[in-house]
Design a protein around this motif. Sequence first.
Motif, short mmCIF file in Angstrom:
data_model
loop_
_atom_site.label_atom_id
_atom_site.label_comp_id
_atom_site.label_asym_id
_atom_site.label_seq_id
_atom_site.Cartn_x
_atom_site.Cartn_y
_atom_site.Cartn_z
N VAL A 1 11.35 19.31 -24.45
CA VAL A 1 10.15 18.58 -25.00
C VAL A 1 10.44 17.71 -26.14
O VAL A 1 10.21 16.27 -26.18
CB VAL A 1 8.78 19.37 -25.18
N THR B 1 12.91 14.74 -25.36
CA THR B 1 12.45 13.75 -24.92
C THR B 1 11.67 12.60 -25.64
O THR B 1 11.80 11.62 -25.45
CB THR B 1 11.64 14.31 -23.55
N PHE C 1 16.70 10.95 -20.32
CA PHE C 1 15.43 11.41 -19.73
C PHE C 1 15.59 12.11 -18.46
O PHE C 1 14.85 13.02 -18.17
CB PHE C 1 14.64 10.04 -19.49
N VAL C 2 16.60 11.92 -17.72
CA VAL C 2 16.69 12.58 -16.33
C VAL C 2 17.27 14.09 -16.73
O VAL C 2 16.70 14.84 -15.93
CB VAL C 2 17.88 12.06 -15.45
N TYR D 1 16.83 15.94 -19.53
CA TYR D 1 15.79 16.82 -20.25
C TYR D 1 14.63 17.06 -19.13
O TYR D 1 14.09 18.17 -19.33
CB TYR D 1 15.13 15.78 -21.43
N GLY D 2 14.23 16.03 -18.53
CA GLY D 2 13.28 16.21 -17.31
C GLY D 2 13.72 17.55 -16.53
O GLY D 2 12.62 18.33 -16.36
N THR D 3 14.99 17.12 -15.84
CA THR D 3 15.37 18.46 -15.05
C THR D 3 15.51 19.86 -15.64
O THR D 3 14.99 21.06 -15.37
CB THR D 3 16.55 18.27 -14.39
N PHE E 1 13.82 20.74 -18.26
CA PHE E 1 12.00 21.08 -18.47
C PHE E 1 11.76 21.98 -17.37
O PHE E 1 11.10 22.87 -17.46
CB PHE E 1 11.46 19.93 -19.00
N ILE E 2 11.84 21.27 -16.25
CA ILE E 2 11.37 21.73 -14.82
C ILE E 2 12.17 23.02 -14.47
O ILE E 2 11.18 23.95 -14.29
CB ILE E 2 11.75 20.66 -13.69
#
Length: 271
Positions: A212, A215, A241-242, A244-246, A248-249
């Motif tokens: 978090v 990002t 962004f890609v 950190y997003g993956t 996080f998920i």
Amino acid sequence: MDTSMNFSRGLKTELIQPYDFEMSQDLRPFLEEYWVSSFFIVLVYLLLIIFGQNYMKTRKGFSLQRPLILWSFCLAIFSILGTLRMWKFMGTVLFTMGLKQTVCFTDYTNDAIVKFWSWVFLLSKVVELGDTAFIILRKRPLIFVHWYHHSTVLLFTSFGYKNKVPSGGWFMTMNLGVHSVMYTYYTMKAAKVKHPNILPMVITSLQILQMVLGTIFGILNYIWRQERGCYTTSEHFFWSFVLYGTYFILFAQFFHRAYLRPKRKAESKSQ
């Protein structure tokens, strides 16, 4: 007054004077030149996973308790030392120069302390691939988030190191902090030392928090990119962004599966 001049004056404090070992030869030119070798390392890593799992399929898993204790302990000590050093440095920059300096401007990346811990941190991402060897040789479940995280972090770290991405300082600092707790836990677990039951949940929570904050720092870096002296690239913003997003998920799914779903099953059974 120039930003870099402000920075150099602001950091002339005894709090962050480099130690002698931090003034050692800078490996940046070598690592920048051969940063693409990280792709080859990851490829070999993934092939060894396939080979290792096939090799162990018909064999009994090894114990490896003592090597695992030593391995985890060494990584824990390294992470703790790196955390203490980098949090002290980044904290000083943050409170003397402001948040923008730490996520936007490259001046601080030329400091001897950051130079030293950056290349050591990068090499540690290669060393940490050995975690997977213990999982395979001990015939423990190898989950997707484990090898995906290990391989992509190495690539992302190499990319950020080559481009001297300012927000990479926070990525390194937060990662070292989380690993300090994580490898300490691994050491205790391997040594069968009693530890708080909540510790694994805390570690996963810290990993999610890291994603978090990473990002947020990336978004701030992109917002401030128009300011004079602020440095970022569209490539870095996109890939950070890609990833950190993956991350996080995947870590959120792991948190739900490991700590929330079993509890619900237990409650339904009791009813």
